[in-house]
Motif scaffolding. Structure first.
Motif, short mmCIF file in Angstrom:
data_model
loop_
_atom_site.label_atom_id
_atom_site.label_comp_id
_atom_site.label_asym_id
_atom_site.label_seq_id
_atom_site.Cartn_x
_atom_site.Cartn_y
_atom_site.Cartn_z
N ARG A 194 -14.58 -0.67 -12.91
CA ARG A 194 -13.96 -0.31 -11.62
C ARG A 194 -13.82 -1.54 -10.74
O ARG A 194 -12.81 -1.75 -10.08
N GLU A 236 -12.03 11.00 -14.05
CA GLU A 236 -12.83 9.78 -14.26
C GLU A 236 -13.81 9.93 -15.42
O GLU A 236 -13.83 9.09 -16.32
N SER A 261 -10.34 -3.82 -9.33
CA SER A 261 -10.14 -3.69 -7.89
C SER A 261 -9.78 -5.03 -7.29
O SER A 261 -10.17 -6.08 -7.80
N TRP A 297 -4.69 8.07 -1.69
CA TRP A 297 -4.32 7.22 -2.83
C TRP A 297 -5.11 5.93 -2.81
O TRP A 297 -5.56 5.46 -1.76
N ARG A 298 -5.29 5.38 -3.97
CA ARG A 298 -6.09 4.16 -4.12
C ARG A 298 -5.43 3.00 -3.38
O ARG A 298 -4.22 2.89 -3.33
N ARG A 299 -6.25 2.14 -2.80
CA ARG A 299 -5.79 0.98 -2.06
C ARG A 299 -6.35 -0.28 -2.69
O ARG A 299 -7.43 -0.29 -3.28
N GLU A 309 0.87 -1.18 0.00
CA GLU A 309 0.00 0.00 0.00
C GLU A 309 0.90 1.23 0.00
O GLU A 309 1.25 1.77 1.05
N GLU A 364 -12.84 13.09 -9.48
CA GLU A 364 -14.28 12.87 -9.60
C GLU A 364 -14.89 13.66 -10.74
O GLU A 364 -15.78 13.15 -11.45
N THR A 392 -5.62 -2.18 -5.33
CA THR A 392 -5.93 -2.10 -6.75
C THR A 392 -4.68 -2.40 -7.55
O THR A 392 -3.56 -2.20 -7.06
N ARG A 396 -2.30 2.00 -9.95
CA ARG A 396 -2.08 3.01 -8.92
C ARG A 396 -2.54 4.40 -9.36
O ARG A 396 -2.50 4.71 -10.55
N GLN A 448 -6.82 8.63 -5.25
CA GLN A 448 -8.26 8.38 -5.10
C GLN A 448 -9.04 9.68 -5.29
O GLN A 448 -10.15 9.68 -5.83
N HIS A 478 -6.01 7.10 -13.89
CA HIS A 478 -5.06 7.03 -12.78
C HIS A 478 -3.65 7.44 -13.20
O HIS A 478 -2.91 8.02 -12.40
#
Length: 433
Positions: free
Chosen positions: A205, A179, A209, A417-419, A49, A175, A421, A424, A427, A277
Motif C-alpha cells: 500500500r 482489499e 502511494s 475516491w483515493r487521493r 485529483e 474494506e 496514488t 485509481r 477509497q 481498485h
C-alpha cells in the motif's frame, strides 16, 4: 616609329543603326526552404485529483492535439513523447527499437516521486533477458494453474462474503471484500504465510502511494524486499509451486541471481493492489448504471463481454506508467523521435481511440471491436493478467449472485475516491442489499 592615333571627325563617320534594347534580365528568386515546424512546448501533466471514473481531461486534450505529443510529468527531468492512438501504442510496446532497460540508466520525466529500479524486475527488462527472467515464474500464471487455483480462490471469497452477510448491511465492500480477497489470493500464489500477509499488504500500500514522501516509500520497499530476499533464500531447495519457491529453486539452479529473484517477486506481489481498485471502479459503474446492472444480472452467462468492456472503459491509473527510450531515430506520423528520447504510451487513451472503439466513452458490451489493452501489450503484457481476470470474474459473479439487492448505501457523489496514488479507485464503497 611612333604610331599616330587620329579620331575621325563626325562628318566622316557613317551612322550605325541603333541596337535593339536588351531585354530586362528576369531573376526568379529561389523558393524558400521549408521551415521545420517546431513542435509545441511540452504539456505539463499533473496527477489530477479526479473523482469517480472521470477520464483525465489533460489526456483527453492530448489525444485531440495529435497522435504524438510531448509531456512533462511532475518528477524527473526533461520531457517525453506520448503516443495515444491504439495502433501506435501497439507498435511502440512491441518494437525492439524502444527500450525499457535504457530508462534505468538515466532520469526521465515521470509521475513517481522516487525512482530506484531493482535488477531483475521484468518491468525494465528487454529481450532476451525478459524471457529468461519470466521463465521461472511462468508456470504459476498459466491457464491450467488458474483452473487449479479457482476452487481455493472461491473458498477464500466465500468466507469473506459469509462474514459480510452475517454482519448485515450496510458495509464497505473495499474494506471487507475488495482489499482482503486479492491480498489473500496473490499471497496464495506467491507463497506468503498467512501470519505475514497483513504486513506485506501494508508495505505494498505504501509503495504505490504518493503520500509520505520518498522516505516512507523507501522504508516500505526495504521492508518488503528484505523479507522477499530472506524467503527466497530459505526456499532454494523447495519443490513447491508457489512463486517464491519457484524463484528460490531457480536461484539454486543458477538460472537467475538472488537480486533478480527479489526484483521479480516485488512487482508481482504489488499487483494484487491493482485488482482491488480496478474491481472497485467496475462495481461502482455497475452500481450507478441500473441498465448495465440489470443486464449483468439477468444474462449471467454473458458477463465476459461486460467485464471486458468495463476493463476497457475504467481509467485504472493516473497519467502514464513506465517510459521507454528510442534506441534509434523512429518516425511516427511525420514526427521524428530521435535516438535517446523517452517515449510513453497511454493504454487508457488507446482504449478510447474512436477509430477502433466508436463512441468510445459509452459502455457497450455488445461492441465489435479490437481487444482492449487494459493489461498492456507485447513482451510486457501483464504477467498476472490471467490471475487478475480470474479474481474479477469471481468477485462480480459472487457478489451479484449472493447479494441480489446489492446497491450503493450513499448517493454516488458521496463515494470517496483515493487521493495521491498511481492506481485509481474508490477509497470506500458503502453498499446495502
Amino acid at each position: 616609329m611612333t604610331q599616330e592615333i587620329t579620331t575621325p571627325s563626325p562628318d566622316r563617320v557613317a551612322p550605325r543603326p541603333a541596337a535593339p534594347a536588351a531585354p530586362a534580365l528576369q531573376v526568379t528568386p529561389p523558393a524558400p526552404l521549408p521551415e521545420e515546424t517546431a513542435p509545441p512546448p511540452p504539456r505539463d501533466w499533473p496527477a489530477l485529483e479526479l473523482a469517480g471514473t472521470e477520464f483525465d481531461p489533460v489526456l483527453r486534450e492530448l489525444m485531440r492535439e495529435g497522435p504524438i505529443t510531448r509531456i512533462r510529468l511532475p518528477h524527473g527531468e526533461g520531457w517525453a513523447w506520448l503516443a495515444t492512438r491504439y495502433d501506435d501504442v501497439k507498435l511502440v510496446t512491441n518494437d525492439p527499437r524502444f527500450s525499457r532497460a535504457e530508462v534505468t540508466r538515466r532520469q526521465v520525466t515521470r509521475l513517481a516521486p522516487h525512482f530506484k529500479p531493482r535488477p531483475g524486475s521484468l518491468a525494465w527488462a528487454d529481450q532476451p533477458d525478459h524471457n529468461r527472467l519470466r521463465k521461472p515464474v511462468s508456470a504459476a500464471f498459466t491457464v491450467g494453474a488458474m483452473k487449479r487455483l479457482r476452487p481455493r480462490a472461491q473458498e477464500l471469497l466465500d468466507e469473506l462474503v459469509d462474514a459480510l452477510v452475517r454482519q448485515g448491511p450496510p458495509a464497505d465492500l473495499v474494506e471487507q471484500v475488495l482489499e482482503p480477497f486479492p491480498l489473500a489470493v496473490v499471497s496464495e500464489v506467491m507463497g506468503v504465510p498467512p501470519a505475514e500477509r497483513e504486513q506485506v499488504h501494508a508495505w505494498t500500500r505504501q509503495i504505490i502511494s504518493m503520500c509520505g514522501g520518498a522516505e516512507a516509500a523507501d522504508r516500505a520497499k526495504e521492508g518488503m524486499y528484505g523479507w522477499i530476499r530472506r524467503t527466497v533464500r530459505a526456499r532454494r531447495d523447495s519443490r513447491a509451486e508457489d512463486v517464491l519457491s519457484l524463484l528460490g529453486a531457480a536461484v539454486g539452479r543458477g538460472e537467475i541471481s538472488e537480486d533478480e529473484a527479489v526484483g521479480l517477486a516485488g512487482p508481482l506481489q504489488i499487483g494484487g493492489e491493482a485488482v482491488t481498485h480496478n474491481c472497485g471502479q467496475m462495481l461502482y459503474l455497475l452500481l450507478t448504471r441500473p441498465e448495465l446492472m440489470a443486464r449483468t444480472r439477468e444474462r449471467s452467462g454473458e458477463r465476459g463481454p461486460v467485464l471486458d468492456e468495463l476493463l476497457r472503459h475504467i481509467p485504472h491509473r493516473s497519467t502514464v506508467g513506465l517510459a521507454r527510450i528510442a534506441r534509434e531515430d523512429v518516425e511516427l506520423h511525420g514526427v521524428r523521435i530521435a535516438a535517446g528520447e523517452p517515449v510513453y504510451v497511454s493504454y487508457l487513451a488507446a482504449n478510447r481511440d474512436p477509430a477502433v472503439f466508436p463512441d468510445p466513452d459509452r459502455i457497450d458490451p455488445d461492441r465489435a471491436a479490437a481487444p482492449h489493452l487494459a493489461f498492456g501489450n507485447g513482451p510486457h503484457y501483464c504477467t498476472g493478467a490471467v490471475l487478475a481476470r480470474l479474481q474479477t470474474e469471481l468477485l462480480v459473479d459472487t457478489l451479484l449472485d449472493r447479494l441480489p439487492g446489492l446497491r450503493l448505501a450513499v448517493p454516488a457523489a458521496q463515494v470517496a475516491w483515493r487521493r495521491k496514488t498511481m492506481i485509481r479507485g474508490p477509497q470506500a464503497l458503502p453498499v446495502t442489499w
